[in-house]
Design an enzyme around this catalytic site. Structure first.
Site: not given
Ligand code: BGC
Length: 758
Positions: A228
């Site tokens: 993530d």
């Molecule tokens: C989120 C993800 C997301 C990623 C990219 C993160 O903060 O938890 O779900 O895909 O950011 O935006």
């Protein structure tokens, strides 16, 4: 397809390290001289959030269709429809030059307070798994990749970057992992995104057991694992833990640390090569799909409307709906003019267009006269004048439609909700309007349950319209006027009160950890076992027609676990209009070695029926449907015994029950050891045989020592007393008469059980 091994052999250490960390927030590193292109990712999950400049986290987002969010998608219980949505998303990815869409989210809704619950499907792992698999298969059938997220136990937003989810093995295997497992096994997502949080003390991004042992080895995940955004703390540890690609990039220092670790021998070259190969395989796979073809945004808007209408759940209806012939309708509530159709955070889409619910209603209501008042402020403030205005508006109309949406900021990524309430103003508004106008329909826009017991009593109808996507305004009108017969069913329980919810005393945790104290009992599993009344149960939703379920049949009454069985039932539309029903199959294990929930969803199907029509539906149950995860045996086990097959139209509306008898084909090893109690020994088939002679002797002696129960001075039932003491301790109590030490006696018995020294 390139020969990946050849390519890896040609790459320098620096190139390999660079490939394993993003080049920008949304792209991977390209290596021109070897012909390795970059790969572009975008959020997800209910629309494509493509930024104009991949190097800029805050860049402008290009327009794309905002489909309903996952709460609504799951409430359709229609895997084919979710497959279609996946294909539409893929077409938008192709149009917007995106290789992988960051979704779906398959985390469980452990508590309705979860800030990101609108992005997740359900409190039930079976339903969530089917939805996730269908989404992935839909997207990937068009040559675009997905990222199944957030793996795993990312069930809250509070301290999400560091909290440790403390989960016992059984809850992990039976509740928190199965949706991911199903999605991986049924759909092979091209990537999986590891979660921010820790699982039992180890960051998911460094959790070898989770990412390598379980995901890659046990489940056979073939794609690459991406972190993530910002979940990696130590790049070398995360590579060893199984994270192939770190995002976002660039991160020069991280790349250097990998190079140095390989040079110094701290990181094995084979671990790095494995990550590189996994990434390269997907980089070349996505490149096979040519990007740039425009998508049909009108068709996708229509699909978004269809999904929204199928997912909306009619919670209450005293017969006022569908609307017919009303000439003067008071429309109250700002959500009628400003559609509330998505939540906050990384999933926020720049929609191609947004249906205005009031305008759509007017189109559908033909010549009816619609008035509008705002009803409540956009924020949490209170304004009595708005309520007074709404009351006068409602009382002079034939009916009132109250469009209520939670304030935008209430449901978002990054934080959890602190309550399940509508705003105090909205509650006061509903109460005031319903007390002057009994024909009041409340339409709700929210991503997760709100409590209703204070205000639902006087309403005529309530429609849960969710975060309904950009076309939801039209879908509401379709349902209110019966152009679409509602068929959505709740994918999560609506509790009466926050204090009734399963995680209430273990949320959001303290001192950096949150204990999943309710174990396997989340959602309806919890309300069922505690017999806690709820506002609306899991699986519930009304229709404008009625259905009956009859003639249940099973393929076999007695069956072997490995053979499974099939169950069929006749479904009849007993009403006057066409409609859709979701047949739900739950299993109840009559007796089990470890505690099991009173019922668990193991199958469902949505079917459409004309008035008077009957169709037979068939559902298959396999080994896993009957098994539970045994932490002692470290595997999914079955036990001989009776199961009730419950077939119904919600988790509490069970229409038919069939009892079947399972024969387990498992030969389980014994788990006996020096600490095993008399009860354990007697329950173990081999232990029982070995111990029986001694058991008689011991009980006689103890009975003579402490009496035989009733009316005796010790005031205890000696047999009950004996059963839960380890055999070793029991023999120790008898110590004076023993010529051999108790441990040696027990070891001797254990040798007889295992047929060998342990
Ligand atoms: C989120 C993800 C997301 C990623 C990219 C993160 O903060 O938890 O779900 O895909 O950011 O935006």
């Amino acid at each position: 397809m390139k020969n990946i091994d050849d390519l890896v052999a040609k790459m320098s250490l620096e190139e390999k390290a660079a490939l394993c960390t993003g080049a920008t927030p949304w792209t991977t590193t390209k290596i021109d001289h070897l012909g390795v292109p970059e790969l572009t990712v975008s959020d997800g999950p209910h629309g494509v959030r493509r930024v104009t400049d991949a190097a800029d986290m805050a860049a402008v987002v290009l327009p794309a269709t905002c489909f309903p969010t996952a709460s609504c998608m799951a409430s359709t219980w229609d895997v084919d429809l979710i497959h279609l949505m996946g294909q539409a998303l893929a077409e938008e990815c192709i149009g917007l030059k995106v290789d992988i869409v960051l979704g779906p989210g398959a985390n469980m809704k452990r508590t309705p307070l979860g800030g990101r619950n609108f992005e997740y499907y359900s409190e039930d792992p079976f339903l969530a798994g089917q939805m996730a698999a269908s989404f992935i298969n839909g997207v990937q059938s068009k040559g675009v990749g997905t990222s199944l997220k957030h793996f795993a136990t990312n069930n809250q937003e509070t301290r999400r970057l560091s909290i440790s989810s403390e989960v016992d093995e059984r809850a992990l295997r039976e509740i928190y992992l199965p949706a991911f497992e199903t999605a991986v096994k049924k759909a092979q997502p091209w990537t999986v995104m590891c979660a921010y949080n820790k699982l039992n003390g180890t960051y998911c991004s460094e959790n070898h057991r989770l990412l390598v042992d379980i995901l890659k080895n046990e489940w056979g995940f073939e794609g690459f694992i991406v972190s993530d955004w910002g979940a990696v703390h130590d790049r070398v540890a995360s590579l060893m833990g199984g994270v192939d690609l770190e995002m976002p990039g660039p991160r020069e220092r991280r790349v250097r640390s990998v190079v140095e670790a390989v040079r110094s021998g701290t990181l094995s070259k084979s671990v790095l090569d494995e990550a590189v190969s996994r990434i390269l395989r997907i980089v070349f796979k996505v490149a096979e799909t040519l990007k740039g073809d425009p998508f049909d945004y009108k068709a996708h808007h229509a699909l978004a409307r269809r999904i929204a209408a199928e997912g909306m759940v009619l919670l209450k209806n005293n017969g006022i709906l569908p609307l017919k012939g009303h000439q003067h309708i008071a429309v109250i509530g700002r959500a009628a003019q400003e559609a509330h159709f998505q939540g906050g955070g990384s999933s926020h889409i720049n929609p191609t267009q947004v249906d205005n619910p009031f305008v759509e209603l007017q189109k559908t209501a033909a010549d009816a006269e619609l008035s509008f008042v705002e009803g409540y402020p956009a924020d949490d403030s209170f304004n009595q004048e708005l309520i007074d205005e709404a009351v006068s508006n409602a009382s002079s109309a034939e009916i009132a439609l109250l469009y209520i949406s939670l304030p935008d900021s209430k449901e978002s990524e990054g934080y959890d909700r602190s309550d399940l309430d509508l705003t105090a103003h909205q509650v006061a508004l509903i109460k005031a309007v319903t007390s002057v106008q009994p024909r009041t329909v409340v339409i709700l826009n929210n991503g997760a349950p709100v409590v209703m017991r204070d205000w639902i009593g006087k309403t005529a109808a309530v429609l849960e319209a969710w975060m309904m996507g950009q076309a939801g305004g039209g879908a509401i009108a379709d349902i209110l006027y019966g152009k679409v017969n509602p068929s959505g069913k709740l994918a999560e329980t609506y509790p009466l009160r926050l204090v009734d919810t399963p995680a209430i005393i273990n949320f959001p945790g303290e001192y950096g950890a949150v204990h999943y104290g309710e174990g396997i009992f989340i959602g309806y599993r919890y309300y069922d076992i505690k017999e806690i009344p709820v506002q609306f149960p899991f699986g519930y939703g009304m229709s404008y027609t009625s259905f009956s379920l009859s003639n249940p049949k099973v393929s076999k009454i007695t069956f072997r676990d490995v053979d499974g069985l099939t169950v069929s039932v006749d479904v009849t539309n007993t009403g006057k209009v066409a409609g859709k029903e979701v047949v739900q199959l739950y299993l109840h294990d009559q007796k089990s070695g470890l505690a099991r929930p009173p019922k668990e969803l193991k199958g469902f199907i949505k079917i459409e029926l004309q008035p008077g029509e009957t169709k037979t539906v068939t559902l298959a149950l396999d080994y896993r449907a009957f098994a539970y995860y045994h932490p002692g045996y470290k595997q999914w086990i079955t036990e001989d015994g009776q199961f009730d097959i419950l077939i119904g139209t919600s988790s509490t509306d069970i229409h038919c029950v069939q009892t079947v008898s399972l024969q387990s084909t498992l030969e389980l090893p014994s788990l006996l050891n020096r600490e095993s109690t008399m009860r354990d020994w007697m329950a173990d088939p081999r232990g029982n045989q070995v111990l029986t002679p001694l058991h008689k002797e011991i009980t006689t002696e103890i009975q003579s020592a402490i009496g035989s129960g009733e009316g005796d001075a010790s005031g205890t039932d000696p047999l009950g007393f004996l059963m839960d003491i380890s055999l070793t301790d029991l023999l120790t109590f008898q110590g004076k008469d023993l010529t051999t030490p108790p441990e040696i006696i027990v070891d001797g018995l254990l040798r007889q059980v295992y047929g060998t020294d342990r």
